[in-house]
Motif scaffolding. Structure first.
Motif, short mmCIF file in Angstrom:
data_model
loop_
_atom_site.label_atom_id
_atom_site.label_comp_id
_atom_site.label_asym_id
_atom_site.label_seq_id
_atom_site.Cartn_x
_atom_site.Cartn_y
_atom_site.Cartn_z
N ALA A 40 38.55 55.63 43.79
CA ALA A 40 38.08 53.83 42.98
C ALA A 40 37.16 53.19 44.12
O ALA A 40 36.86 53.56 45.41
CB ALA A 40 39.50 52.88 42.93
N CYS A 83 44.42 42.93 32.67
CA CYS A 83 46.09 42.85 34.02
C CYS A 83 47.27 42.42 33.10
O CYS A 83 48.21 42.46 33.44
CB CYS A 83 45.99 42.90 34.96
SG CYS A 83 44.94 41.03 35.67
N ILE A 98 34.95 50.64 29.76
CA ILE A 98 35.87 49.51 29.59
C ILE A 98 34.69 49.15 28.10
O ILE A 98 34.63 48.49 27.18
CB ILE A 98 35.24 48.37 30.91
CG1 ILE A 98 36.75 48.89 31.91
CG2 ILE A 98 35.62 47.05 30.20
CD1 ILE A 98 36.78 48.29 33.06
N ALA A 107 36.86 41.84 30.43
CA ALA A 107 36.36 42.59 31.61
C ALA A 107 35.77 41.31 32.68
O ALA A 107 35.16 40.33 32.38
CB ALA A 107 35.16 43.87 31.86
N CYS A 111 30.37 46.02 32.94
CA CYS A 111 30.32 47.08 33.32
C CYS A 111 29.82 48.28 33.41
O CYS A 111 30.50 49.43 33.50
CB CYS A 111 31.28 47.79 31.24
SG CYS A 111 31.92 46.10 30.67
N LEU A 117 38.14 51.75 34.67
CA LEU A 117 39.78 50.45 34.84
C LEU A 117 40.86 51.31 34.24
O LEU A 117 41.52 52.53 33.72
CB LEU A 117 39.57 50.29 34.83
CG LEU A 117 40.28 48.24 34.58
CD1 LEU A 117 39.89 46.80 34.74
CD2 LEU A 117 41.62 48.33 33.70
N SER A 119 45.32 50.68 35.65
CA SER A 119 46.13 49.17 36.05
C SER A 119 47.22 50.12 35.95
O SER A 119 48.27 50.45 34.71
CB SER A 119 45.67 48.49 35.06
OG SER A 119 46.60 47.11 35.47
N ASN A 133 45.67 46.74 39.78
CA ASN A 133 44.42 47.19 39.66
C ASN A 133 43.44 48.19 40.34
O ASN A 133 43.68 47.97 41.29
CB ASN A 133 43.59 46.00 38.76
CG ASN A 133 45.10 45.29 38.27
OD1 ASN A 133 45.26 45.44 37.16
ND2 ASN A 133 44.94 43.97 38.81
N THR A 135 38.73 50.12 40.20
CA THR A 135 37.67 50.44 39.25
C THR A 135 37.14 51.39 39.95
O THR A 135 37.43 51.43 41.53
CB THR A 135 36.88 49.24 39.39
OG1 THR A 135 36.38 48.86 40.15
CG2 THR A 135 38.42 48.09 38.36
#
Length: 245
Positions: A40, A83, A98, A107, A111, A117, A119, A133, A135
């Motif tokens: 990530a 979230c 997203i 968001a 994006c 993403l 979570s 979370n 991304t």
């Protein structure tokens, strides 16, 4: 590197975390490991920490990588945003793009650069206490499963940190046991189960007041003790402000 080799490296990272004996030392290090394990760009850990049990909200407790503006001050209720929905339903979520998903309007930042993403809910003794979370550019189902594993470790970390603090304070232990007894609960529960920090703070305040009253202190003397507590807090906040400047 083959997919199997990548999985082996990731498992070795998790093994190193468990073998190091530092499970409860630093949530930020766990956020950094989660970010690295799933490839990530950023990772955030949000935990419930509410002023009111009727209005539970999550706040940022640890992070790794760059976060969107305002993330540190954000308070998210169950069902709010991406979230918040994960907290509400208790299921991990993978969003591959997203902008092309039902979550596009939720968001917190653009994006285009970071379309993917994930979570995952954080649990302690089966109780939902927060969300982790991440991304990035792209994620797979295997990375989602890794994030769920890290969410388990993060939950245990929170529990270990809290238990360490409670065990270091006999006053806190006695206050929690007395509170449980007054509520007709198992007196062993406070030492082994997660306690909301805001709830613990209120319990300690009530216990402090009751103990001073039982000891025969007058109302004015109790007010003086509370004033001293506020003075100590003010000094700590001032030191923190000087250190940050």
């Amino acid at each position: 590197m083959t997919d199997n080799a990548k999985r082996l490296v990731r498992l070795q990272d998790v093994q190193a975390l468990l073998a190091s004996g530092t499970l409860g030392d630093n949530l930020h290090s766990h956020a950094e490991l989660a970010k690295r394990l799933v490839g990530a760009t950023s990772c955030s850990v949000m935990l419930l920490n509410s002023e009111s049990p009727d209005d539970l909200r999550m706040r940022l407790c640890a992070s790794a990588g760059e976060l969107p503006p305002g993330a540190a001050e954000a308070q998210v209720a169950s069902g709010e945003g991406i979230c918040g929905q994960v907290l509400a339903n208790g299921r991990a979520l993978l969003v591959e793009d997203i902008a092309c998903s039902e979550f596009a309007g939720l968001a917190r930042r653009g994006c285009a650069a970071l379309p993917a993403l994930m979570s995952a809910p954080v649990r302690i003794d089966g109780r939902l206490v927060g969300v982790v979370n991440v991304t990035g550019a792209a994620f797979s189902e295997s990375e989602l499963h890794l994030l769920e594993v890290m969410a388990l470790f993060i939950g245990k970390s929170v529990q270990v940190i809290q238990l360490q603090h409670l065990l270091a304070s006999r006053f806190a232990q006695m206050a929690l046991v007395r509170e449980a007894h007054e509520r007709g609960q198992d007196s062993a529960a406070p030492g082994t189960a997660y306690q909301n920090p805001e709830d613990v703070a209120r319990i300690l305040a009530r216990s402090f007041y009751k103990e001073m009253t039982r000891a025969g202190f007058a109302p004015g003397q109790i007010v003086s003790a509370a004033t001293e507590l506020i003075g100590q807090l003010k000094g700590t906040l001032q030191e923190g402000a000087r250190g940050a400047s």
